[in-house]
Design a protein around this motif. Structure first.
Motif, PDB file in Angstrom:
ATOM      1  N   CYS A  76       0.918  -1.157   0.051  1.00 14.56           N
ATOM      2  CA  CYS A  76       0.084  -0.017  -0.122  1.00 14.56           C
ATOM      3  C   CYS A  76       0.944   1.363  -0.105  1.00 14.56           C
ATOM      4  O   CYS A  76       1.638   1.426   0.920  1.00 14.56           O
ATOM      5  N   ALA A  77       0.885   2.156  -1.131  1.00 13.33           N
ATOM      6  CA  ALA A  77       1.782   3.179  -1.262  1.00 13.33           C
ATOM      7  C   ALA A  77       1.146   4.397  -1.464  1.00 13.33           C
ATOM      8  O   ALA A  77       0.220   4.415  -1.895  1.00 13.33           O
ATOM      9  N   VAL A  78       1.640   5.488  -0.788  1.00 18.04           N
ATOM     10  CA  VAL A  78       1.245   6.890  -1.046  1.00 18.04           C
ATOM     11  C   VAL A  78       2.400   7.729  -1.470  1.00 18.04           C
ATOM     12  O   VAL A  78       3.486   7.499  -1.138  1.00 18.04           O
ATOM     13  N   SER A  79       1.998   8.325  -2.574  1.00 14.07           N
ATOM     14  CA  SER A  79       3.129   9.050  -3.203  1.00 14.07           C
ATOM     15  C   SER A  79       2.735  10.541  -3.448  1.00 14.07           C
ATOM     16  O   SER A  79       1.486  10.847  -3.688  1.00 14.07           O
ATOM     17  N   ASP A  80       3.689  11.241  -3.606  1.00 15.54           N
ATOM     18  CA  ASP A  80       3.574  12.903  -3.895  1.00 15.54           C
ATOM     19  C   ASP A  80       4.607  13.170  -4.601  1.00 15.54           C
ATOM     20  O   ASP A  80       5.709  13.578  -4.209  1.00 15.54           O
ATOM     21  N   GLY A  81       4.313  13.043  -6.031  1.00 18.90           N
ATOM     22  CA  GLY A  81       5.399  13.275  -6.811  1.00 18.90           C
ATOM     23  C   GLY A  81       6.529  12.366  -6.845  1.00 18.90           C
ATOM     24  O   GLY A  81       6.243  10.969  -6.871  1.00 18.90           O
ATOM     25  N   SER A  82       7.678  12.674  -6.339  1.00 19.61           N
ATOM     26  CA  SER A  82       8.657  11.704  -6.210  1.00 19.61           C
ATOM     27  C   SER A  82       8.615  11.277  -4.769  1.00 19.61           C
ATOM     28  O   SER A  82       9.599  10.319  -4.508  1.00 19.61           O
ATOM     29  N   LYS A  83       8.010  11.827  -3.877  1.00 20.58           N
ATOM     30  CA  LYS A  83       8.088  11.289  -2.583  1.00 20.58           C
ATOM     31  C   LYS A  83       7.122  10.251  -2.421  1.00 20.58           C
ATOM     32  O   LYS A  83       6.045  10.076  -2.931  1.00 20.58           O
ATOM     33  N   ARG A  84       7.714   9.133  -1.551  1.00 20.05           N
ATOM     34  CA  ARG A  84       6.781   7.906  -1.528  1.00 20.05           C
ATOM     35  C   ARG A  84       7.089   7.335   0.040  1.00 20.05           C
ATOM     36  O   ARG A  84       7.939   7.314   0.309  1.00 20.05           O
ATOM     37  N   ALA A  85       5.761   6.613   0.339  1.00 20.42           N
ATOM     38  CA  ALA A  85       6.090   5.865   1.602  1.00 20.42           C
ATOM     39  C   ALA A  85       5.122   4.663   1.317  1.00 20.42           C
ATOM     40  O   ALA A  85       3.934   4.993   0.593  1.00 20.42           O
ATOM     41  N   SER A  86       5.219   3.485   1.846  1.00 17.09           N
ATOM     42  CA  SER A  86       4.505   2.294   1.701  1.00 17.09           C
ATOM     43  C   SER A  86       4.384   1.510   2.936  1.00 17.09           C
ATOM     44  O   SER A  86       5.331   1.635   3.797  1.00 17.09           O
ATOM     45  N   ALA A  87       3.428   0.539   2.942  1.00 19.68           N
ATOM     46  CA  ALA A  87       3.145  -0.330   3.944  1.00 19.68           C
ATOM     47  C   ALA A  87       3.023  -1.851   3.197  1.00 19.68           C
ATOM     48  O   ALA A  87       2.419  -1.659   2.262  1.00 19.68           O
ATOM     49  N   GLU A  88       3.604  -3.012   3.929  1.00 20.60           N
ATOM     50  CA  GLU A  88       3.731  -4.154   3.075  1.00 20.60           C
ATOM     51  C   GLU A  88       2.876  -5.020   4.151  1.00 20.60           C
ATOM     52  O   GLU A  88       2.923  -5.144   5.082  1.00 20.60           O
ATOM     53  N   VAL A  89       2.278  -6.001   3.174  1.00 22.99           N
ATOM     54  CA  VAL A  89       1.336  -6.989   3.773  1.00 22.99           C
ATOM     55  C   VAL A  89       1.732  -8.413   3.117  1.00 22.99           C
ATOM     56  O   VAL A  89       1.967  -8.598   1.918  1.00 22.99           O
ATOM     57  N   VAL A  90       2.467  -9.373   3.949  1.00 28.47           N
ATOM     58  CA  VAL A  90       2.616 -10.709   3.496  1.00 28.47           C
ATOM     59  C   VAL A  90       1.513 -11.631   3.267  1.00 28.47           C
ATOM     60  O   VAL A  90       0.977 -11.886   4.526  1.00 28.47           O
ATOM     61  N   LEU A  91       0.989 -12.063   2.412  1.00 29.28           N
ATOM     62  CA  LEU A  91      -0.029 -12.886   2.185  1.00 29.28           C
ATOM     63  C   LEU A  91       0.210 -14.283   3.044  1.00 29.28           C
ATOM     64  O   LEU A  91       1.284 -14.765   2.575  1.00 29.28           O
ATOM     65  N   ARG A  92      -0.842 -14.778   3.681  1.00 23.24           N
ATOM     66  CA  ARG A  92      -0.782 -16.071   4.247  1.00 23.24           C
ATOM     67  C   ARG A  92      -2.219 -16.779   3.672  1.00 23.24           C
ATOM     68  O   ARG A  92      -3.208 -16.731   4.372  1.00 23.24           O
ATOM     69  N   VAL A  93      -2.022 -17.333   2.758  1.00 24.87           N
ATOM     70  CA  VAL A  93      -3.226 -18.028   2.051  1.00 24.87           C
ATOM     71  C   VAL A  93      -3.306 -19.549   2.412  1.00 24.87           C
ATOM     72  O   VAL A  93      -2.338 -20.379   2.148  1.00 24.87           O
ATOM     73  N   ARG A  94      -4.097 -19.734   3.156  1.00 27.73           N
ATOM     74  CA  ARG A  94      -4.667 -21.354   3.455  1.00 27.73           C
ATOM     75  C   ARG A  94      -5.075 -22.058   2.271  1.00 27.73           C
ATOM     76  O   ARG A  94      -5.989 -21.571   1.843  1.00 27.73           O
ATOM     77  N   HIS A  95      -4.487 -23.162   2.109  1.00 28.14           N
ATOM     78  CA  HIS A  95      -4.798 -23.921   0.983  1.00 28.14           C
ATOM     79  C   HIS A  95      -4.278 -25.510   1.084  1.00 28.14           C
ATOM     80  O   HIS A  95      -3.431 -25.743   2.023  1.00 28.14           O
ATOM     81  N   ALA A  96      -5.204 -26.298   0.536  1.00 23.78           N
ATOM     82  CA  ALA A  96      -4.668 -27.852   0.587  1.00 23.78           C
ATOM     83  C   ALA A  96      -3.388 -27.857  -0.157  1.00 23.78           C
ATOM     84  O   ALA A  96      -2.868 -27.077  -0.795  1.00 23.78           O
ATOM     85  N   PRO A  97      -2.843 -29.398   0.312  1.00 29.35           N
ATOM     86  CA  PRO A  97      -1.404 -29.499  -0.514  1.00 29.35           C
ATOM     87  C   PRO A  97      -1.563 -29.283  -2.032  1.00 29.35           C
ATOM     88  O   PRO A  97      -2.552 -29.780  -2.766  1.00 29.35           O
ATOM     89  N   LYS A  98      -0.604 -28.675  -2.696  1.00 29.51           N
ATOM     90  CA  LYS A  98      -0.559 -28.514  -3.996  1.00 29.51           C
ATOM     91  C   LYS A  98       0.815 -28.979  -4.889  1.00 29.51           C
ATOM     92  O   LYS A  98       1.658 -29.110  -4.189  1.00 29.51           O
ATOM     93  N   ASP A  99       0.637 -29.317  -6.024  1.00 27.92           N
ATOM     94  CA  ASP A  99       1.533 -29.716  -6.936  1.00 27.92           C
ATOM     95  C   ASP A  99       2.543 -30.969  -6.290  1.00 27.92           C
ATOM     96  O   ASP A  99       3.711 -31.164  -5.838  1.00 27.92           O
ATOM     97  N   THR A 100       1.229 -32.090  -5.857  1.00 33.87           N
ATOM     98  CA  THR A 100       2.083 -33.114  -5.295  1.00 33.87           C
ATOM     99  C   THR A 100       2.560 -34.125  -6.274  1.00 33.87           C
ATOM    100  O   THR A 100       1.941 -34.353  -7.344  1.00 33.87           O
ATOM    101  N   GLN A 101       3.955 -34.669  -6.134  1.00 33.46           N
ATOM    102  CA  GLN A 101       4.517 -35.348  -7.022  1.00 33.46           C
ATOM    103  C   GLN A 101       5.111 -36.671  -6.180  1.00 33.46           C
ATOM    104  O   GLN A 101       5.443 -36.721  -5.042  1.00 33.46           O
ATOM    105  N   VAL A 102       5.221 -37.627  -7.048  1.00 28.89           N
ATOM    106  CA  VAL A 102       6.012 -38.938  -6.520  1.00 28.89           C
ATOM    107  C   VAL A 102       7.398 -39.142  -7.004  1.00 28.89           C
ATOM    108  O   VAL A 102       7.530 -38.736  -8.461  1.00 28.89           O
ATOM    109  N   SER A 103       8.421 -39.046  -6.288  1.00 21.86           N
ATOM    110  CA  SER A 103       9.844 -39.181  -6.663  1.00 21.86           C
ATOM    111  C   SER A 103      10.337 -40.498  -6.474  1.00 21.86           C
ATOM    112  O   SER A 103      10.174 -40.997  -5.565  1.00 21.86           O
TER     113      SER A 103
END
Length: 554
Positions: A76-103
C-alpha cells in the motif's frame, strides 16, 4: 499509510484489505493505491472522510487469492510526486497441498528383484503444513509415511503408485508413477506338462511388458543351448513332440541391461512306442533263458511278459513266480530269467507296455534246445590242459541215447558216451563244437559253443624274394600260428627293421611295412648289396616265443 487485514486468507474465499492515511489533500497530487494484486480477480474502492469526526483517506482491496499467492507481498503506497511511503502485507493463504508428485529412486537403470527402491511424496506448497500421507498401489493402500521404502523388491511390487498429502483444508493427489520391475519369468500354456501333439506356447515376460517404455529383445535357450533371438516373447509349438521336452530359459534385454528367467521344464507325455524284446539262451550249457523288454514312453509304462498268452512277469503288481523264474524291473525295463530251461519253455513270447495314453506290444518266438553243451574246466584254456566236453540232453533214459560230436560243422565221432575228452588239448583242437542227442523220441542238436586254446607261436615261416623286373624289389615275409596273436619282429643283426606292435616306423624311405594278424611283410625298394645278410623273425605272445632266419641275397 496503515494497513488493516486478517492474519490469513483462505484460497477461494474473498478477502478485504484496507489501506488508509489520516489525511487527505483535495487539491494536491498525493496518490494512495494498492500494488502487486491481480486486477482480474480484484476490486479496488476508495473512500474519503472529511467531517467533524475525523479526516481519512481509505483504499479497500477486495480479492480472491490462490495458493500461488501464498507468501506473496502486497504494497500500500502513498506518493506525492517523487516522494513515496509504503506499507507491506505478506499474504498467508490457507490451501490444501498443491503440486503433489512422486519421486522414484533410483531414477534410472533397471530395477531387479532384490533391489531397494524408495518412493518419496513431494509437495510443492501446503498451508498449513501437511499433516498426513497415504500411499496407494494400483488403488490399494500400502503406506502412510512420506517415504515408501521397498527393500528386497519382488515381481509383485510392479505397478502404478500414487500418494496423497493431507492438511486441514484438503488433500493433494499425485499423478501415478509406474514402478517397472525388470524380472524375466517363463510360463507355459496350457501347462508345463502336455500330451504329444498339443499346441503349446512358452511365454517369457517381464511385469508390465506391454507398457514397458523400451523395446525388448528375447533370447531363448533349450538345455542351455541357444535357440533363437528376436522381439518375440513367445516360443510356439503347433504340435509339441517328445523331442521338444527339456529345460527352457530366456534372456530379456533392453538398453539398460538384461535378466535371465529361471529355466522351466517342459514335459511331453506320450504312449509307449513299440517295445524292444530280446531273447537270449545261454550257449554254455543251454540252461538259462533271459527275456528282456524295454520301451520308450512318458510317463513310464507298466510292462508285462507272457508266453503263449500266459503272463509270466510284470513290472506292476507281482504275479506268482515259479521257482525257476527271476524278475528284475526298473523304469521302462523288465527282465525275466528262466533257469534250467528246457523244451517246455519254448514258444511265442510277448511284451505289452501300457500307460495312461495307450499301449503297444511286441512278440518273438523262442526255440529252446533240449541238448546243451558244457565245457570244463573252461571254454578258454591253455595248450596241454585236460578238457572235457559234456553233452547235456533230455533223451529217453530208458534206452541208451547216441551222441554225435561236431567241430566247425564237421562230424568228429559218435558214441553212447555223453563226453568228448582231450587229455592234453592242442591248438589244433580249438573250434566251435556241437553235440547231437538221438533217442527213440527224436533228436536235438545243441547250439555251437566255441573252445579256445591258447598256445605259443609255432616255428615262424620266413621267406624272401627278389624281383628284378621294373626295378630291384626285395620282399621278406614272416608268418606264424599262435593264439593269442604274436608280436612279430624282423631283425638284421642288432637292428630291428620292422615289427607288428610297439616299434617305430621304418626310417628308410626305401622300406615299406605291411602288418596283419600274425603276419609281417617288409618290402625293400632299390635293393643294394648292403641289404644282403641274415634276417631273423622273432614271434612272441603270453604263452611263449619262437624264431626263424633267412639268408637274403641281392
Amino acid at each position: 499509510p496503515s494497513v488493516t487485514s486478517s492474519e490469513e486468507q483462505t484460497e477461494g474465499q474473498r478477502s478485504t484489505l484496507e489501506c488508509s492515511t489520516p489525511y487527505f489533500c483535495p487539491r494536491g497530487d498525493i496518490v494512495l493505491r494498492w500494488e502487486g494484486y491481480d486486477p482480474r480477480v480484484s476490486e479496488v474502492s476508495s473512500r474519503v472522510q472529511l467531517d467533524t469526526s475525523g479526516v481519512s483517506h481509505q483504499v479497500t482491496l477486495t480479492s480472491s487469492f490462490s495458493w500461488k499467492d501464498h507468501s506473496k507481498k502486497l504494497l500500500c503506497a502513498v506518493s506525492d510526486g517523487s516522494k513515496r511511503a509504503s506499507a507491506e502485507v505478506v499474504l498467508r493463504v490457507r490451501h490444501a497441498p498443491k503440486d503433489t508428485q512422486v519421486s522414484l529412486s533410483p531414477s534410472s537403470g533397471n530395477i531387479g528383484v532384490g533391489d531397494t527402491v524408495t518412493l518419496s511424496c513431494e509437495v510443492g506448497s501446503s498451508h498449513p503444513p501437511v499433516s498426513g500421507y497415504h500411499w496407494y498401489k494400483d488403488g490399494v493402500a500400502v503406506g502412510t509415511e512420506r517415504v515408501l521404502a521397498l527393500r528386497g523388491v519382488r515381481r509383485e511390487d510392479h505397478g502404478r503408485y500414487r500418494c496423497e498429502a493431507q492438511n486441514a483444508l484438503g488433500t493433494g493427489v499425485s499423478p501415478p508413477v509406474t514402478l517397472h520391475v525388470f524380472s524375466a519369468e517363463i510360463s507355459a500354456s496350457p501347462a508345463a506338462e502336455v500330451r504329444e501333439g498339443t499346441a503349446t506356447t512358452l511365454s517369457c515376460d517381464v511385469p508390465g511388458r506391454e507398457g514397458h517404455p523400451e523395446e525388448l529383445t528375447y533370447t531363448w535357450y533349450k538345455n542351455s543351448a541357444w535357440l533363437k533371438e528376436g522381439p518375440a516373447h513367445t516360443l510356439l509349438f503347433p504340435a509339441v513332440a517328445a523331442a521338444d521336452a527339456g529345460y527352457y530359459s530366456c534372456q530379456v534385454t533392453n538398453s539398460q541391461g538384461s535378466d535371465t528367467a529361471p529355466a522351466i521344464s517342459l514335459s511331453v507325455t506320450y504312449p509307449p512306442r513299440i517295445p524292444t524284446l530280446t531273447l537270449f539262451q545261454e550257449t554254455q550249457g543251454g540252461r538259462l533263458v533271459i527275456v528282456r523288454c524295454t520301451v520308450d514312453s512318458h510317463p513310464p509304462a507298466t510292462l508285462a511278459i507272457d508266453r503263449d498268452g500266459t503272463v509270466l512277469a510284470t513290472s506292476g503288481p507281482r504275479v506268482a513266480l515259479g521257482q525257476r523264474l527271476g524278475v528284475t524291473a526298473s523304469r521302462n525295463s523288465l527282465r525275466l530269467e528262466i533257469r534250467d530251461a528246457g523244451p517246455q519253455d519254448g514258444g511265442k513270447y510277448g511284451c505289452t507296455a501300457s500307460n495312461a495314453h495307450g499301449n503297444a506290444s511286441a512278440t518273438k518266438v523262442l526255440v529252446t534246445h533240449a541238448a546243451g553243451l558244457l565245457i570244463q574246466p573252461s571254454a578258454e584254456v591253455t595248450e596241454g590242459t585236460a578238457v572235457t566236453l559234456t553233452c547235456v540232453g533230455t533223451g529217453d533214459m530208458a534206452e541208451e541215447p547216441l551222441y554225435t560230436w561236431y567241430r566247425n560243422g564237421r562230424r568228429l565221432q559218435e558214441s553212447s558216451f555223453p563226453t568228448l575228452e582231450f587229455p592234453s588239448v592242442r591248438g589244433d583242437d580249438a573250434g566251435a563244437f556241437q553235440c547231437q542227442v538221438r533217442s527213440r523220441n527224436g533228436s536235438d542238436t545243441s547250439e555251437a559253443v566255441p573252445l579256445r586254446v591258447f598256445y605259443p607261436p609255432r616255428q615262424p615261416v620266413l621267406s624272401s624274394f627278389l624281383q628284378s623286373k621294373g626295378g630291384r624289389l626285395g620282399i621278406i615275409q614272416c608268418s606264424v600260428e599262435s593264439d593269442p596273436e604274436s608280436n612279430l619282429t624282423l631283425r638284421r643283426g642288432d637292428n630291428a627293421i620292422a615289427c607288428t606292435q610297439g616299434c617305430p616306423q621304418a626310417t628308410s624311405p626305401r622300406v615299406h611295412v605291411t602288418r596283419s594278424y600274425n603276419s609281417l611283410k617288409v618290402e625293400i625298394r632299390d635293393v643294394v648289396v648292403e641289404d644282403e645278410g641274415i634276417y631273423m623273425c622273432q614271434a612272441g605272445n603270453s604263452q611263449g616265443s619262437a624264431s626263424a632266419t633267412v639268408d637274403f641275397k641281392a
